[in-house]
Design a protein around this motif. Structure first.
Motif, PDB file in Angstrom:
ATOM      1  N   GLU A  54       1.020   9.242   8.522  1.00  0.00           N
ATOM      2  CA  GLU A  54      -0.057   9.453   9.491  1.00  0.00           C
ATOM      3  C   GLU A  54       0.304  10.521  10.519  1.00  0.00           C
ATOM      4  OE1 GLU A  54      -2.353   5.626  10.480  1.00  0.00           O
ATOM      5  OE2 GLU A  54      -0.332   4.893  10.094  1.00  0.00           O
ATOM      6  N   ASP A 114      -3.098  -1.491   5.390  1.00  0.00           N
ATOM      7  CA  ASP A 114      -1.962  -0.563   5.448  1.00  0.00           C
ATOM      8  C   ASP A 114      -0.648  -1.319   5.627  1.00  0.00           C
ATOM      9  OD1 ASP A 114      -3.880   1.367   5.284  1.00  0.00           O
ATOM     10  OD2 ASP A 114      -3.568   2.191   7.279  1.00  0.00           O
ATOM     11  N   TRP A 138       3.251  11.961  -2.120  1.00  0.00           N
ATOM     12  CA  TRP A 138       3.301  11.176  -0.885  1.00  0.00           C
ATOM     13  C   TRP A 138       4.418  10.131  -0.970  1.00  0.00           C
ATOM     14  CZ3 TRP A 138       0.932  13.224   2.995  1.00  0.00           C
ATOM     15  CH2 TRP A 138      -0.368  13.726   2.928  1.00  0.00           C
ATOM     16  N   HIS A 154      -6.097   6.201   7.384  1.00  0.00           N
ATOM     17  CA  HIS A 154      -5.831   6.904   8.641  1.00  0.00           C
ATOM     18  C   HIS A 154      -7.005   7.812   9.023  1.00  0.00           C
ATOM     19  CE1 HIS A 154      -3.694   9.436  11.571  1.00  0.00           C
ATOM     20  NE2 HIS A 154      -4.186  10.458  10.906  1.00  0.00           N
ATOM     21  N   PHE A 195      -8.581   5.743  -8.890  1.00  0.00           N
ATOM     22  CA  PHE A 195      -7.536   6.633  -8.356  1.00  0.00           C
ATOM     23  C   PHE A 195      -7.036   6.172  -6.993  1.00  0.00           C
ATOM     24  CE2 PHE A 195      -9.145   9.422  -4.939  1.00  0.00           C
ATOM     25  CZ  PHE A 195     -10.504   9.258  -5.035  1.00  0.00           C
ATOM     26  N   ILE A 226      -5.041  15.449   2.336  1.00  0.00           N
ATOM     27  CA  ILE A 226      -4.876  14.331   1.396  1.00  0.00           C
ATOM     28  C   ILE A 226      -5.242  14.769  -0.018  1.00  0.00           C
ATOM     29  CG2 ILE A 226      -5.565  11.983   0.800  1.00  0.00           C
ATOM     30  CD1 ILE A 226      -6.237  11.507   3.729  1.00  0.00           C
ATOM     31  N   LEU A 235       0.044  13.876   8.872  1.00  0.00           N
ATOM     32  CA  LEU A 235      -1.346  14.341   8.780  1.00  0.00           C
ATOM     33  C   LEU A 235      -1.819  14.875  10.127  1.00  0.00           C
ATOM     34  CD1 LEU A 235      -2.987  11.550   6.592  1.00  0.00           C
ATOM     35  CD2 LEU A 235      -2.809  13.976   6.014  1.00  0.00           C
ATOM     36  N   THR A 254       0.840  -1.201   0.000  1.00  0.00           N
ATOM     37  CA  THR A 254       0.000   0.000   0.000  1.00  0.00           C
ATOM     38  C   THR A 254       0.877   1.254   0.000  1.00  0.00           C
ATOM     39  OG1 THR A 254      -0.232  -0.453   2.357  1.00  0.00           O
ATOM     40  CG2 THR A 254      -2.147  -0.843   0.973  1.00  0.00           C
ATOM     41  N   THR A 255       0.375   2.257  -0.668  1.00  0.00           N
ATOM     42  CA  THR A 255       1.096   3.523  -0.799  1.00  0.00           C
ATOM     43  C   THR A 255       0.716   4.465   0.346  1.00  0.00           C
ATOM     44  OG1 THR A 255      -0.683   4.512  -2.088  1.00  0.00           O
ATOM     45  CG2 THR A 255       1.039   3.325  -3.311  1.00  0.00           C
ATOM     46  N   PRO A 256       1.539   5.483   0.577  1.00  0.00           N
ATOM     47  CA  PRO A 256       1.190   6.451   1.630  1.00  0.00           C
ATOM     48  C   PRO A 256      -0.159   7.134   1.397  1.00  0.00           C
ATOM     49  CG  PRO A 256       3.180   7.107   0.410  1.00  0.00           C
ATOM     50  CD  PRO A 256       2.863   5.717   0.003  1.00  0.00           C
ATOM     51  N   MET A 257      -0.573   7.317   0.140  1.00  0.00           N
ATOM     52  CA  MET A 257      -1.877   7.937  -0.083  1.00  0.00           C
ATOM     53  C   MET A 257      -2.992   7.008   0.387  1.00  0.00           C
ATOM     54  SD  MET A 257      -3.529   9.841  -3.418  1.00  0.00           S
ATOM     55  CE  MET A 257      -4.711   8.694  -4.121  1.00  0.00           C
ATOM     56  N   ARG A 286       6.866   4.216   2.758  1.00  0.00           N
ATOM     57  CA  ARG A 286       6.214   3.448   3.825  1.00  0.00           C
ATOM     58  C   ARG A 286       7.008   3.563   5.131  1.00  0.00           C
ATOM     59  NH1 ARG A 286       2.395  -0.225   2.937  1.00  0.00           N
ATOM     60  NH2 ARG A 286       3.287  -1.674   4.441  1.00  0.00           N
ATOM     61  N   ILE A 346      -2.697   4.693   2.701  1.00  0.00           N
ATOM     62  CA  ILE A 346      -2.594   4.693   4.160  1.00  0.00           C
ATOM     63  C   ILE A 346      -3.239   5.965   4.731  1.00  0.00           C
ATOM     64  CG2 ILE A 346      -0.979   4.812   6.108  1.00  0.00           C
ATOM     65  CD1 ILE A 346       0.966   3.108   4.322  1.00  0.00           C
ATOM     66  N   ALA A 347      -2.988   7.087   4.071  1.00  0.00           N
ATOM     67  CA  ALA A 347      -3.548   8.360   4.533  1.00  0.00           C
ATOM     68  C   ALA A 347      -5.077   8.306   4.539  1.00  0.00           C
ATOM     69  CB  ALA A 347      -3.058   9.502   3.651  1.00  0.00           C
ATOM     70  N   PHE A 348      -5.654   7.775   3.470  1.00  0.00           N
ATOM     71  CA  PHE A 348      -7.123   7.672   3.417  1.00  0.00           C
ATOM     72  C   PHE A 348      -7.653   6.751   4.518  1.00  0.00           C
ATOM     73  CE2 PHE A 348      -7.250   9.310  -1.116  1.00  0.00           C
ATOM     74  CZ  PHE A 348      -8.112  10.362  -0.848  1.00  0.00           C
TER      75      PHE A 348
END
Lengths: 374, 374
Positions: free
Chosen positions: B257, A284, B233, A189, A315, B225, B260, A180-183, B239, A185-187
């Motif tokens: 995280e 994540d 990101w 989170h 996306f 985001i 953010l 998984t990408t940071p984006m 990661r 993971i951000a979603f």
């Protein structure tokens, strides 16, 4: 007969303890599952379907005659369908950590006699796969024609390829990624934060109360946005208003807003907030290179043929992520090919574009195992 | 000298009532603003800069000598810079409904002697523009070389073109749209929900208390985001973990995280939650065709030359939205051109890619008004 008709969700009780990737142990386990078609004598005609975040084992048919909707992949499963029940033995199990019958945070902790809540151990995609392997052993499955699934299901598909390649003819990961990408993971989170921030979450000890309905609904609404796409929202809602008289009021809503609110409420009625926390976390943590070495090199000698399927308008899991998996397998001497679902529906397309999925999957499966006649 | 040095935020007190687009009246008004450079005798060398959602009037220089960061567009404003203060009189005003000195929900309602809270009327992009026009009249500005701004600022730029075209040499909308899409509305909806769901929001009557810190922080995190991009990101965080020992714990965090969470906390310390509600709503209501007819036809005889600027990696305001504006103006007989910032930074690029912005803006401005010598 159309489709698979009435099916029953079954429960396998496994009395042992699963050694989790984290080092913790979890058991005994209940694994909820459904099967369609018949396992052949050699036990080698099975296809394992893996579900996504809020999915369950009920992929086809109806659990009772007047069930409103059939299972979530129904158009793909049945006699003559892409996952042809005259040919294959189809299995789908609810994942570890979920709330549709398989052991999860809402299950009773045998050590306390109360729901696990946040005492449930962190689980990973690999743990889910190991639990599925236990079930397949119980069912007498010796070999899978394929493991197939989208999103979090596709992550399990990839881990099947790493953990039990000798058992697989091929893997079919859809709209997913190798890590998984940071984006992404951000979603997740912010979705978890929405649950944590709800006072009714009560540190996860909300069983017996209404629970964090508003927090989970908000998490779901955020998730829903990421599963759709700019063009799909435009087609569906444009700038339509719920009540034009409230246009200049803060509480006035566009239709897309009331749709989101509705989707949020719907999930709250069917899903456990703690499961949402644990499963998003498992996603994540998904990284096929975790503990295996360099991400670009773990695909070396990946022994499973792979059909990777991307979605043009996704996306959240952009097509490049599946293309990357296919390229790395091929660059490492393996056999992978790529197909794309051309759709405006975003990530959700793997739950919508059944005709395109069938056209991609069906010939691939027949080519894999011409010995399996209908 | 580098840049504009020390600048002071000024406050214009307007004792009348503004007739809002909703039909409501709001007044008296305070409008906070900053100016840079000198207005010429003809009053025709002004450039109006419009800020985005959580922005303010402080675009360049420092308000006090040891202010940590200069204004948000500092590299573009000053002697010899793209918005050359030897040539132009630069104005930026805090928008109506915000919380940086201009009248907003946290301001005192003269009818009650208490903060407006949710009694503040809904405002629109057009209302913001009308308040800016009042300020420019007061400042003696007869003509704008350009109105320029990104995101919500770009919406104001477009409304300037519709409301006061005779006063403008050109408009420069950046990373914006002619009307917000359902996906943009959806993202704002969940941000507002995060605030509404916080018990400390108290129906908007939280002044004098800590207020909905957690809800506003969550709203901001969701927003952040959407302002970034998948590649940005990846470059910034990958990661990476905050604490690898917590990898298998629910509370373990990836760096993205904690970033953010930090950004959420930072906004809470500087922004009012009710302003966040009102301004996101104003953006959702943005539609240049509202009350003017068909969206595809309102650009007919749009009299302002337009330089539209898109950002290659912006998924919140995708480049096609600016391209659409440019195409519709040209198709309607107007004069518009398109330029694109090639950047991995997503929507935020208009606050980052100063060199590219300068290279696009500076020659356009000189071409517009060759009479204005440095």
């Amino acid at each position: 007969m159309d489709g698979v008709g009435i099916v029953t969700t079954r429960f396998y009780e496994w009395s042992q303890c699963l050694h989790l990737e984290s080092g913790a142990h979890l058991g005994p386990l209940t694994i909820a599952y459904e099967t369609y078609g018949e396992l052949n004598a050699a036990g080698n005609n099975a296809i394992l379907v893996l579900h996504a975040l809020t999915g369950n084992a009920h992929i086809a048919g109806r659990n009772f005659p007047d069930e409103r909707y059939p299972g979530w992949w129904d158009p793909l499963v049945g006699p003559g369908r892409a996952l042809d029940t005259r040919r294959y033995f189809i299995v789908c199990a609810n994942v570890l950590g979920s709330c549709y019958g398989t052991t999860g945070p809402a299950s009773i902790n045998p050590a306390t006699g109360k729901p696990y809540g946040m005492d449930f151990p962190a689980i990973t995609i690999r743990d889910m796969v190991r639990a599925q392997k236990i079930l397949l052993d119980y069912l007498g499955v010796k070999r899978l024609v394929a493991a197939i699934g989208g999103s979090m299901g596709g992550m399990q598909v990839l881990e099947w390829g790493f953990l039990y390649p000798q058992m697989l003819d091929a893997i079919i990961p859809i709209a997913t990624c190798g890590r998984t990408t940071p984006m992404q993971i951000a979603f997740h989170h912010v979705q978890r934060e929405a649950i944590y921030a709800d006072p009714d979450w009560q540190g996860g000890n909300y069983y017996g109360t209404a629970g964090p309905r508003r927090g989970l609904a908000l998490a779901r609404q955020i998730g829903i946005i990421t599963y759709k796409s700019d063009p799909s929202w435009n087609m569906k809602f444009g700038r339509n208003l719920v009540d034009p008289r409230k246009y200049f009021q803060l509480e006035g809503q566009f239709e897309v807003e009331s749709y989101l609110a509705y989707q949020g409420r719907k999930l709250v009625d069917r899903f456990d907030a703690n499961s949402y926390l644990y499963l998003t976390k498992a996603v994540d943590l998904h990284d096929v290179s975790q503990g295996r070495g360099n991400y670009n090199e773990v695909w070396r000698d990946f022994p499973c043929p792979c059909l990777g399927i991307g979605i043009s308008s996704d996306f959240l899991f952009p097509p490049y992520q599946v293309q990357e998996i296919v390229r790395m397998i091929n660059d490492s001497g393996g056999h992978a090919r790529y197909a794309e679902i051309d759709s405006p529906y975003g990530h959700d397309a793997f739950l919508i574009e059944f005709n395109q999925l069938a056209a991609i999957i069906q010939p691939f499966l027949k080519e894999l195992r011409p010995d399996l006649a209908a």
